[in-house]
Design a protein around this motif. Structure first.
Motif, PDB file in Angstrom:
ATOM      1  N   SER A 175      69.388   1.972  19.203  1.00 59.10           N
ATOM      2  CA  SER A 175      70.238   2.736  18.269  1.00 59.10           C
ATOM      3  C   SER A 175      69.340   3.601  17.271  1.00 59.10           C
ATOM      4  CB  SER A 175      70.796   1.568  17.188  1.00 59.10           C
ATOM      5  OG  SER A 175      69.592   0.943  16.619  1.00 59.10           O
ATOM      6  N   ALA A 213      66.817   5.697  18.600  1.00 63.09           N
ATOM      7  CA  ALA A 213      66.093   6.534  19.384  1.00 63.09           C
ATOM      8  C   ALA A 213      65.923   7.922  19.164  1.00 63.09           C
ATOM      9  CB  ALA A 213      66.888   6.384  20.907  1.00 63.09           C
ATOM     10  N   ASN A 225      60.303  17.751  23.922  1.00 62.07           N
ATOM     11  CA  ASN A 225      61.001  16.732  23.218  1.00 62.07           C
ATOM     12  C   ASN A 225      59.849  15.892  22.573  1.00 62.07           C
ATOM     13  OD1 ASN A 225      62.882  17.093  26.062  1.00 62.07           O
ATOM     14  ND2 ASN A 225      63.911  16.418  24.464  1.00 62.07           N
ATOM     15  N   LYS A 251      60.013  12.634  26.428  1.00 64.94           N
ATOM     16  CA  LYS A 251      61.555  12.443  25.978  1.00 64.94           C
ATOM     17  C   LYS A 251      61.842  11.159  25.998  1.00 64.94           C
ATOM     18  CE  LYS A 251      66.206  13.787  27.907  1.00 64.94           C
ATOM     19  NZ  LYS A 251      66.547  14.102  26.581  1.00 64.94           N
ATOM     20  N   GLU A 252      62.545  10.538  24.923  1.00 62.10           N
ATOM     21  CA  GLU A 252      62.889   9.021  25.133  1.00 62.10           C
ATOM     22  C   GLU A 252      64.212   9.033  25.740  1.00 62.10           C
ATOM     23  OE1 GLU A 252      63.122   5.392  21.932  1.00 62.10           O
ATOM     24  OE2 GLU A 252      63.032   7.283  21.025  1.00 62.10           O
ATOM     25  N   PRO A 253      64.367   7.940  26.628  1.00 62.46           N
ATOM     26  CA  PRO A 253      65.527   7.600  27.345  1.00 62.46           C
ATOM     27  C   PRO A 253      66.527   7.072  25.941  1.00 62.46           C
ATOM     28  CG  PRO A 253      63.944   5.834  27.772  1.00 62.46           C
ATOM     29  CD  PRO A 253      63.045   6.972  26.983  1.00 62.46           C
ATOM     30  N   GLU A 254      68.052   7.163  26.381  1.00 59.02           N
ATOM     31  CA  GLU A 254      68.733   6.293  25.505  1.00 59.02           C
ATOM     32  C   GLU A 254      68.877   4.914  25.437  1.00 59.02           C
ATOM     33  OE1 GLU A 254      72.634   7.901  26.527  1.00 59.02           O
ATOM     34  OE2 GLU A 254      72.159  10.080  25.711  1.00 59.02           O
ATOM     35  N   GLY A 255      69.177   4.192  24.429  1.00 56.44           N
ATOM     36  CA  GLY A 255      69.224   2.827  24.580  1.00 56.44           C
ATOM     37  C   GLY A 255      69.283   2.266  23.302  1.00 56.44           C
ATOM     38  N   GLN A 259      62.829   7.323  14.749  1.00 57.57           N
ATOM     39  CA  GLN A 259      63.918   8.327  14.978  1.00 57.57           C
ATOM     40  C   GLN A 259      63.769   9.771  14.605  1.00 57.57           C
ATOM     41  OE1 GLN A 259      67.642   6.986  13.128  1.00 57.57           O
ATOM     42  NE2 GLN A 259      68.730   7.771  14.578  1.00 57.57           N
ATOM     43  N   LYS A 287      65.973  11.938  19.042  1.00 57.49           N
ATOM     44  CA  LYS A 287      66.628  12.965  19.998  1.00 57.49           C
ATOM     45  C   LYS A 287      65.769  14.292  19.367  1.00 57.49           C
ATOM     46  CE  LYS A 287      71.239  11.237  20.532  1.00 57.49           C
ATOM     47  NZ  LYS A 287      70.860   9.867  20.032  1.00 57.49           N
TER      48      LYS A 287
END
Length: 462
Positions: free
Chosen positions: A135, A137, A150, A129-133, A69, A139
């Motif tokens: 918990s 992930a 990113n 850049k990490e996609p959402e999904g 994270q 930012k």
């Protein structure tokens, strides 16, 4: 019935022979007992590893998700380094921070004298850049040589760090039974430095750790590392000899003479020249490289030209990578790439200037280590196989040039996914099945114990 008399002269050699026979049997019996006792010791230590790894699994997953994270680029791993250093200090190790700018090294001395080995994990993330999904992930944002980007752990270095932290705790709990010393290397910048321009000749990561003299200060006899990859969850794969590719980066400038897009005859247009070079570079592999000696790749990855649709530019810039598994082969490939680019440009009236920058050499696994650890790893996982050659490169290769090294892979693709279609390393959708990670803890700890105990037994037998 004839009577036989045994004289003193006959009794003496019988007694001597009997004593010799008893002595030989005693030595053989002791040797067999010692070998059996050593075997039991390794088995009992592996059993301890299995129990301790299960006890720390949940904590290790927590470390992994926290690091995931909050990813950090190469030579910027300040937060990650603190987490690692705090854990190693908690375990009572000799801890050094600031290694190769942001790395951490911990030294664990076993309760018995013996050999020294090194275990390595890399800590840095990628400008992805990490996609959402998830918990947890990322930012996070970072700075890559002055540019905001990113940041994501898209290559699994978060898992490497967490697994080695866990292995350090497992082995620390067994240190009274360990014959030797373990060097834990938490290395920055395996993917490259976020602050150093690679064209300047400066170094980072493994190369900088060696330049700082750590292998001379601690003097490990062997070095191990593990990398997560697409593959069945919990599977281990590795091979003897060449394992990951040697890599070089190249930059290429094609110079011509710019002008009006409607009158190309009054220019030397570098754009079609660059296109011919991109096409021609592919023949350096398909027609000039002896692929019976080494697989090879030449990839043009960037191409920049012009700023307006009706303006022919003066120059075109491109960059890419060259990969193979043999140094002499790579030198020949470099020569062919350079000649191809220069002569194609010359044939069009332009000039090509290419700069090839060495990156990482091929990783060469030590054959004796691979043979020695094969049965160990088969006790760790019920799915062990030979790894194919990997097109990626690894700066673990610098360690393996200095001392015998073994670089293994751990499959982390969930059971409900096909590894053939799963997102690979460096992809924003790269996903780790965390249930596989306990296998990684056991693999690193078991290789360590087996190497050190075997070395101690060999010395004892001599």
């Amino acid at each position: 019935m004839e009577t036989t008399y045994v004289t003193k002269a006959k009794i003496k050699p019988i007694i001597i022979n009997s004593v010799l026979l008893i002595s030989v049997l005693f030595v053989l019996s002791n040797k067999a007992y010692a070998q059996n006792n050593d075997s039991v010791t390794i088995a009992s230590l592996e059993s301890q590893i299995r129990i301790r790894a299960a006890e720390i699994e949940k904590k290790m997953i927590g470390w992994r998700e926290d690091i995931h994270q909050h990813p950090e680029l190469g030579d910027a791993e300040m937060r990650t380094s603190k987490i690692v250093a705090d854990q190693l200090n908690h375990l009572g190790m000799e801890v050094t921070t600031g290694v190769a700018r942001t790395g951490v090294i911990g030294i664990l001395k076993g309760g018995k004298p013996g050999a020294t080995i090194a275990l390595r994990a890399d800590m840095d993330a990628l400008p992805v850049k990490e996609p959402e999904g998830l918990s947890f992930a990322s930012k996070a944002m970072g700075t890559m040589r002055g540019q905001q980007v990113n940041v994501m752990h898209a290559c699994g270095h978060d898992t490497h760090t967490a697994m080695l932290m866990a292995a350090a705790e497992v082995l620390s709990g067994m240190k009274q039974d360990i014959p030797g010393t373990i060097m834990f290397i938490f290395q920055p910048a395996e993917e490259g430095s976020s602050i150093v321009d690679p064209t300047t000749g400066d170094i980072w990561g493994a190369q900088l750790i060696l330049k700082e003299g750590w292998f001379k200060k601690v003097k490990p006899e062997a070095v191990f590392a593990l990398h997560v990859m697409v593959g069945p969850s919990g599977a281990i794969f590795f091979k003897s000899g060449a394992t990951t590719a040697g890599s070089e980066n190249f930059t290429l400038k094609v110079s011509g003479r710019g002008g009006h897009g409607g009158m190309p005859w009054s220019t030397i247009d570098p754009v079609p020249t660059a296109a011919l070079i991109v096409s021609g570079l592919q023949t350096t592999v398909s027609r000039k490289a002896d692929l019976t000696k080494s697989p090879a790749v030449v990839t043009v990855a960037t191409l920049q030209a012009g700023s307006n649709p009706n303006v022919i530019p003066d120059s075109v810039f491109m960059s890419g990578t060259i990969r193979s598994y043999d140094k002499d082969f790579q030198n020949k490939l470099d020569s062919d790439v350079t000649l191809t680019a220069e002569k194609i440009a010359e044939s069009q009236g332009g000039i090509a200037k290419i700069t090839i920058t060495p990156n990482y050499p091929a990783t060469i696994n030590d054959s004796k280590l691979a043979d020695q650890m094969s049965p160990v790893l088969k006790r760790v996982s019920n799915n062990v196989s030979e790894s194919p050659l990997q097109g990626a490169s690894e700066d673990f290769s610098f360690y393996a040039k200095e001392i015998p090294g073994l670089f293994i892979f751990l499959g982390i693709t969930p059971k409900d996914q096909d590894p053939a279609t799963a997102a690979p390393n460096h992809n924003p959708h790269f996903f780790v099945d965390e249930t596989a990670l306990i296998t990684g803890i056991r693999a690193m700890a078991s290789m360590t114990i087996n190497y050190l105990v075997s070395a101690a037994n060999t010395k004892k037998n001599k």
